[in-house]
Write an enzyme that holds these catalytic residues in place. Structure first.
Site, PDB file in Angstrom:
ATOM      1  N   CYS A   1       1.030  -1.587  -0.137  1.00 39.85           N
ATOM      2  CA  CYS A   1       0.381  -0.194   0.004  1.00 39.85           C
ATOM      3  C   CYS A   1       1.111   0.742   0.157  1.00 39.85           C
ATOM      4  O   CYS A   1       0.855   2.166  -0.957  1.00 39.85           O
ATOM      5  CB  CYS A   1      -0.933  -0.172   1.103  1.00 39.85           C
ATOM      6  SG  CYS A   1      -1.873   1.597   0.721  1.00 39.85           S
TER       7      CYS A   1
ATOM      8  N   CYS B   1      -1.236   1.768  -2.960  1.00 36.26           N
ATOM      9  CA  CYS B   1      -2.368   2.702  -2.790  1.00 36.26           C
ATOM     10  C   CYS B   1      -2.060   3.669  -2.763  1.00 36.26           C
ATOM     11  O   CYS B   1      -2.345   5.122  -3.092  1.00 36.26           O
ATOM     12  CB  CYS B   1      -3.537   2.021  -1.399  1.00 36.26           C
ATOM     13  SG  CYS B   1      -3.401   0.601  -1.421  1.00 36.26           S
TER      14      CYS B   1
ATOM     15  N   LYS C   1      -0.220   5.074  -5.878  1.00 36.68           N
ATOM     16  CA  LYS C   1      -1.197   5.081  -6.538  1.00 36.68           C
ATOM     17  C   LYS C   1      -2.241   6.502  -7.377  1.00 36.68           C
ATOM     18  O   LYS C   1      -2.653   6.791  -7.978  1.00 36.68           O
ATOM     19  CB  LYS C   1      -1.213   4.026  -6.860  1.00 36.68           C
ATOM     20  CG  LYS C   1      -3.082   3.469  -7.747  1.00 36.68           C
ATOM     21  CD  LYS C   1      -4.432   3.123  -8.306  1.00 36.68           C
ATOM     22  CE  LYS C   1      -4.875   2.319  -6.899  1.00 36.68           C
ATOM     23  NZ  LYS C   1      -5.669   1.685  -6.334  1.00 36.68           N
TER      24      LYS C   1
ATOM     25  N   TYR D   1      -9.476  -3.045 -11.729  1.00 35.88           N
ATOM     26  CA  TYR D   1      -9.391  -2.340 -10.873  1.00 35.88           C
ATOM     27  C   TYR D   1      -7.768  -1.621 -11.151  1.00 35.88           C
ATOM     28  O   TYR D   1      -7.204  -0.128 -12.032  1.00 35.88           O
ATOM     29  CB  TYR D   1     -10.017  -1.881  -9.491  1.00 35.88           C
ATOM     30  CG  TYR D   1      -8.497  -2.040  -8.530  1.00 35.88           C
ATOM     31  CD1 TYR D   1      -7.585  -1.251  -7.734  1.00 35.88           C
ATOM     32  CD2 TYR D   1      -9.365  -3.676  -8.082  1.00 35.88           C
ATOM     33  CE1 TYR D   1      -7.550  -2.485  -7.023  1.00 35.88           C
ATOM     34  CE2 TYR D   1      -8.296  -4.471  -7.086  1.00 35.88           C
ATOM     35  CZ  TYR D   1      -7.184  -3.770  -6.589  1.00 35.88           C
ATOM     36  OH  TYR D   1      -6.708  -3.963  -5.708  1.00 35.88           O
TER      37      TYR D   1
ATOM     38  N   GLU E   1      -7.358   1.396 -13.118  1.00 38.68           N
ATOM     39  CA  GLU E   1      -6.476   2.378 -13.128  1.00 38.68           C
ATOM     40  C   GLU E   1      -5.465   2.851 -13.266  1.00 38.68           C
ATOM     41  O   GLU E   1      -5.134   4.398 -14.177  1.00 38.68           O
ATOM     42  CB  GLU E   1      -6.279   2.562 -11.598  1.00 38.68           C
ATOM     43  CG  GLU E   1      -7.292   2.336 -10.555  1.00 38.68           C
ATOM     44  CD  GLU E   1      -7.596   1.904  -8.815  1.00 38.68           C
ATOM     45  OE1 GLU E   1      -7.748   2.007  -7.950  1.00 38.68           O
ATOM     46  OE2 GLU E   1      -5.956   1.040  -8.917  1.00 38.68           O
TER      47      GLU E   1
ATOM     48  N   HIS F   1     -27.938  20.893  -1.243  1.00 36.69           N
ATOM     49  CA  HIS F   1     -27.960  21.552  -2.232  1.00 36.69           C
ATOM     50  C   HIS F   1     -26.754  22.521  -2.744  1.00 36.69           C
ATOM     51  O   HIS F   1     -26.909  23.335  -2.107  1.00 36.69           O
ATOM     52  CB  HIS F   1     -29.464  21.669  -2.742  1.00 36.69           C
ATOM     53  CG  HIS F   1     -29.326  21.999  -4.387  1.00 36.69           C
ATOM     54  ND1 HIS F   1     -29.272  21.776  -5.518  1.00 36.69           N
ATOM     55  CD2 HIS F   1     -29.436  23.883  -4.462  1.00 36.69           C
ATOM     56  CE1 HIS F   1     -29.481  21.598  -6.285  1.00 36.69           C
ATOM     57  NE2 HIS F   1     -29.685  23.817  -5.832  1.00 36.69           N
TER      58      HIS F   1
ATOM     59  N   GLU G   1     -26.625  14.735  -3.255  1.00 34.75           N
ATOM     60  CA  GLU G   1     -28.079  14.801  -3.399  1.00 34.75           C
ATOM     61  C   GLU G   1     -28.907  13.631  -4.119  1.00 34.75           C
ATOM     62  O   GLU G   1     -29.813  13.521  -3.289  1.00 34.75           O
ATOM     63  CB  GLU G   1     -28.337  16.466  -3.078  1.00 34.75           C
ATOM     64  CG  GLU G   1     -28.397  16.940  -4.508  1.00 34.75           C
ATOM     65  CD  GLU G   1     -28.723  18.149  -5.493  1.00 34.75           C
ATOM     66  OE1 GLU G   1     -30.475  18.759  -4.579  1.00 34.75           O
ATOM     67  OE2 GLU G   1     -27.878  18.590  -5.261  1.00 34.75           O
TER      68      GLU G   1
END
Length: 452
Positions: A43, A48, A51, A178, A182, A435, A440
């Protein structure tokens, strides 16, 4: 019997470091840890963290273009990879030092060496030293898997991308998970001409079908030459150029070929089989719900167990192990509901069941909306975001949520809390929207788009 340590941890990644720190720092155990490469593991050192920093870097080009629509007079002079690499290396050095300080402050002894297990209570280092421990924890993580045909050609994996001396002009990414997607988006955002081959029918297998399709559409619109149902049949290298022929007859030349075709647990060469530790088909260490192997004194956490291969899961498993074995506070990790994020452009966030999986369990309602995000729509971009809720028709509980949008990872973290608490669709409906924000839409979808 007297032991040198109460706990010996093999592997200095996220799971191993957390287990060592909690066992020593909070529960007073005598702990040692062996790491043959760098503290921080996949990681921090080659996954992670670097990356995500590359994701940030790759997104600035599009942001600079959009800024002009907002009245900013800006120009691009190109991406300076050497400057970024130097800063990235410095950041990883800083993080590794922080990991080491954490262990030092907790009283953990760190051995910079490779370790193997000689018997249920003995660890031998490649320095020749031997240590005994009441408990041994294996936290050696995983590594990229590369098929033989590609390995012989000297292709790269995600491990080596961060160490490139220069960016290639033409890159081929092989894989559809993934990691592959990525890096395809990252390199494309940095100005590299990217081609991607995946042998399956659609990228990101295991994620929600509509979310996968929208990500693939965005990738193609961004200029990534994505081909599914396509694999490498032949690959050869001539100097700095790779020539690739595919199973469907196409061929091409590339300056860089990166394989992201899955990962394998790092269980080889530890001496486990001789001790009676069971290994699974993929080489994973088989453990029970307490992370304990068939040998009572030996435990394993993280990717080497191939349960849920995510850093936060490894950290949680390491913490649970330390509390259970040394803190007299037994608890188990629930692997059934884990949120995840895919850092493509745009991002995808996911928690719970996909629509496909939920259909097989009983009647469901699907609430979904797609829209153009305000920020990029104003700049004239055509990208679309998607929000999707999967609801049990009988109990009204939200079974899954899938988001494709900028900052989807940030949104899904908060949605995961609600779904983990058993929130119903009516709980979402009672929540007054904030908002104007993208999220939302999660609380304003009133009618299902379909039932199943």
């Amino acid at each position: 019997m007297s032991f040198d340590y109460d706990l010996y941890v093999i592997g200095g990644g996220s799971g191993g470091v957390r287990a060592a720190r909690i066992a020593a720092g909070e529960h007073g155990a005598r702990v040692a840890l062996a790491e043959e490469y760098r503290l921080g593991g996949t990681c921090v050192i080659r996954g992670c963290v670097p990356k995500k920093l590359m994701v940030f870097a790759s997104d600035f080009g599009a942001q600079i273009e959009d800024a002009a629509a907002y009245g900013w007079k800006v120009t691009q002079s190109g991406f300076d990879w050497p400057a970024f690499r130097a800063r990235l290396d410095a950041e990883l050095d800083r993080l590794e030092a922080a990991y080491r300080r954490t262990l030092d402050n907790a009283g953990v002894t760190v051995h910079s060496a490779r370790a193997v297990i000689e018997d249920p209570h003995t660890v031998r280092l490649d320095t020749g030293e031997r240590f005994t421990a009441r408990h041994i924890l294996i936290a050696t993580g995983g590594r990229p898997f590369v098929p033989e045909i590609a390995r012989k050609a000297g292709v790269l994996t995600s491990n080596e991308v961060f160490k490139l001396d220069r960016l290639p002009q033409r890159a081929l990414i092989v894989g559809g998970g993934y990691i592959a997607c990525e890096f395809a988006c990252i390199l494309n955002g940095l100005g590299v001409a990217v081609t991607q081959f995946y042998r399956g029918e659609q990228i990101l297998r295991g994620f929600d079908g509509e979310a996968r399709g929208l990500i693939a559409e965005h990738m193609r619109d961004a200029g990534i030459d994505l081909h599914v149902g396509c694999d490498v049949a032949e690959i050869s290298r001539d100097g700095d150029t790779w020539r690739v022929v595919t199973t469907d007859g196409r061929d091409g030349e590339f300056d860089c070929v990166i394989y992201a075709t899955g990962r394998k647990p790092n269980s080889d060469g530890l001496g486990l089989e001789a001790l009676g530790v069971e290994l699974g088909r993929n080489g994973q260490i088989v453990v029970d719900e307490w992370s304990q192997t068939a040998v009572p004194s030996i435990y394993a956490v993280g990717d080497v167990t191939d349960r849920v291969n995510l850093t936060p899961v490894a950290i949680r498993e390491g913490h649970a192990f330390a509390d259970t074995v040394f803190g007299a506070r037994p608890w188990k990790v629930d692997h059934s509901l884990v949120a995840s994020a895919v850092f493509t452009q745009p991002e995808m966030g996911s928690i719970g069941l996909t629509e496909e999986a939920a259909r097989d369990r009983g009647p469901i309602e699907v609430y979904e909306t797609t829209f153009r995000p305000m920020k990029t729509a104003f700049a004239g971009q055509s990208d679309r975001a998607m929000m999707k809720l999967i609801v049990c028709a009988d109990t009204r509980r939200v079974l899954g949520c899938h988001i494709v949008a900028p900052e989807a990872g940030e949104m899904i973290q908060l949605v995961a809390i609600a779904i983990g608490m058993g929130a119903t669709k009516e709980d979402f409906d009672r929540t007054i929207a904030v908002h104007p924000v993208m999220s939302e839409e999660l609380v304003t979808m009133r009618k299902p788009v379909r039932t199943a």
